[in-house]
Design an enzyme around this catalytic site. Structure first.
Site, PDB file in Angstrom:
ATOM      1  N   SER A   1       0.839  -1.200   0.000  1.00 24.20           N
ATOM      2  CA  SER A   1       0.000   0.000   0.000  1.00 24.20           C
ATOM      3  C   SER A   1       0.877   1.254   0.000  1.00 24.20           C
ATOM      4  O   SER A   1       1.697   1.428  -0.896  1.00 24.20           O
ATOM      5  CB  SER A   1      -0.956  -0.052   1.196  1.00 24.20           C
ATOM      6  OG  SER A   1      -1.968   0.908   1.072  1.00 24.20           O
TER       7      SER A   1
ATOM      8  N   ASP B   1      -9.607  -3.794  -5.668  1.00 25.08           N
ATOM      9  CA  ASP B   1      -8.851  -2.798  -4.915  1.00 25.08           C
ATOM     10  C   ASP B   1      -8.948  -1.468  -5.646  1.00 25.08           C
ATOM     11  O   ASP B   1      -8.696  -1.406  -6.853  1.00 25.08           O
ATOM     12  CB  ASP B   1      -7.388  -3.254  -4.824  1.00 25.08           C
ATOM     13  CG  ASP B   1      -6.492  -2.318  -4.025  1.00 25.08           C
ATOM     14  OD1 ASP B   1      -6.955  -1.251  -3.583  1.00 25.08           O
ATOM     15  OD2 ASP B   1      -5.316  -2.664  -3.849  1.00 25.08           O
TER      16      ASP B   1
ATOM     17  N   HIS C   1      -7.876  -4.961  -1.324  1.00 16.52           N
ATOM     18  CA  HIS C   1      -6.681  -4.349  -0.748  1.00 16.52           C
ATOM     19  C   HIS C   1      -6.381  -4.990   0.611  1.00 16.52           C
ATOM     20  O   HIS C   1      -7.288  -5.361   1.347  1.00 16.52           O
ATOM     21  CB  HIS C   1      -6.930  -2.851  -0.568  1.00 16.52           C
ATOM     22  CG  HIS C   1      -5.713  -2.049  -0.276  1.00 16.52           C
ATOM     23  ND1 HIS C   1      -4.806  -1.694  -1.239  1.00 16.52           N
ATOM     24  CD2 HIS C   1      -5.243  -1.526   0.886  1.00 16.52           C
ATOM     25  CE1 HIS C   1      -3.828  -0.982  -0.697  1.00 16.52           C
ATOM     26  NE2 HIS C   1      -4.069  -0.873   0.602  1.00 16.52           N
TER      27      HIS C   1
END
Length: 304
Positions: A152, A245, A275
């Protein structure tokens, strides 16, 4: 994944964007490893301080699957530049060390809003530079075999570090980019498709961005590496993406740009997951597959 999302909705936990940064960190810390694999035992786990700049030190944790002189991955955790840390990603870092046979150094870089852009970039590259200089030798590791990786926001920082390493002549074996953010404005089709109900929602993304960086700065490539003018010559890439995501389109776009620039890219797109799926190993079999793929990519990069 759908059943897990339903359970999360029933738990009715407050969204990060409804909390203060302090309370968001606490909430993430409490829940971050509930669905992760148990923390695997390793023969070497050490908490250290890393000098990232004159007068600035960051906490870090070293994981090693043996006492040998090993290659090392600098790991940069996710959390929107605002939450997360060594403890929230402890299980994942242990798995990466076990599966790759390499050491992993997890960095507790400074967080926003107390430390806004580019503090996280400066800390991350400062740690990488230290590893390539005296750091690896001080830790009994191989300075000639270093990789950078993260998930991320940590994937964003890893991509940026790889670009900075190229510019300063620092050779990396690999950049491991797990569901990274690479764009400036959260305006791709996947951001619209997965804006709500898929673990990372649009309101939280905007909240993270606002904690970290002024709107006028968002086209700085150190925040949005997709906007970097040149990608030629950066380290090879292992990119792990999730189909459901908001960040998936910008991940694919970054992979495409890297390939056009002649950079070797191994792209793994995991279907039907969201995600942060790589940290859901107790529930999602794709998490195990993604961790295995990351470990193998590191092992192959370090052996070539």
């Amino acid at each position: 994944m759908s059943a897990l999302l339903a359970r999360i909705r029933r738990a009715n936990r407050p969204a990060f964007h409804t909390l203060s940064p302090e309370h968001a960190r606490l909430a993430y810390g409490i829940g971050s490893e509930i669905l992760d694999l148990p923390r695997a035992p390793l023969p070497r786990v050490e908490d250290i301080q890393v000098p990232v700049a004159p007068g600035v030190q960051c906490a870090a944790r070293l994981y090693a699957p043996s006492a040998e002189k090993l290659p090392v991955l600098l790991y940069l955790h996710g959390g929107g530049f605002t939450i997360g840390g060594i403890e929230t990603h402890d299980s994942l870092c242990r798995q990466l060390a076990l599966r790759s046979g390499a050491a992993v150094l997890s960095l507790d870089y400074r967080l926003a809003p107390e430390h806004r852009f580019p503090a996280a970039v400066d800390d991350s590259f400062g740690a990488l530079r230290w590893l390539a200089g005296p750091g690896a030798a001080e830790l009994g590791l191989e300075a000639s075999r270093i990789a950078v990786g993260g998930d991320s926001a940590g994937g964003t920082l890893s991509a940026v570090c790889a670009l900075m390493a190229r510019d300063q002549g620092l050779k990396l074996a690999l950049q491991l980019l797990i569901t990274p953010g690479t764009g400036a404005y959260a305006n791709t089709d996947s951001h619209r498709r997965f804006a709500a109900g898929y673990l990372l929602d649009a309101a939280s993304i905007e909240w993270f961005f606002n904690q970290y960086i002024a709107h006028a700065q968002r086209e700085d490539w150190r925040f949005a590496p997709l906007l970097a003018p040149e990608l030629e010559g950066v380290a090879p890439v292992c990119m792990i993406l999730a189909e459901c995501d908001p960040l998936v389109d910008e991940g694919v776009a970054y992979a495409d740009r890297l390939r056009l620039a002649g950079v070797p890219v191994a792209l793994e797109l995991y279907r039907g997951v969201t995600h942060d799926f790589i940290k859901l190993g107790r529930q999602i079999r794709e998490a195990d597959a993604a961790q295995a793929a990351a470990g193998l990519a590191l092992k192959e990069a370090f052996s070539s």
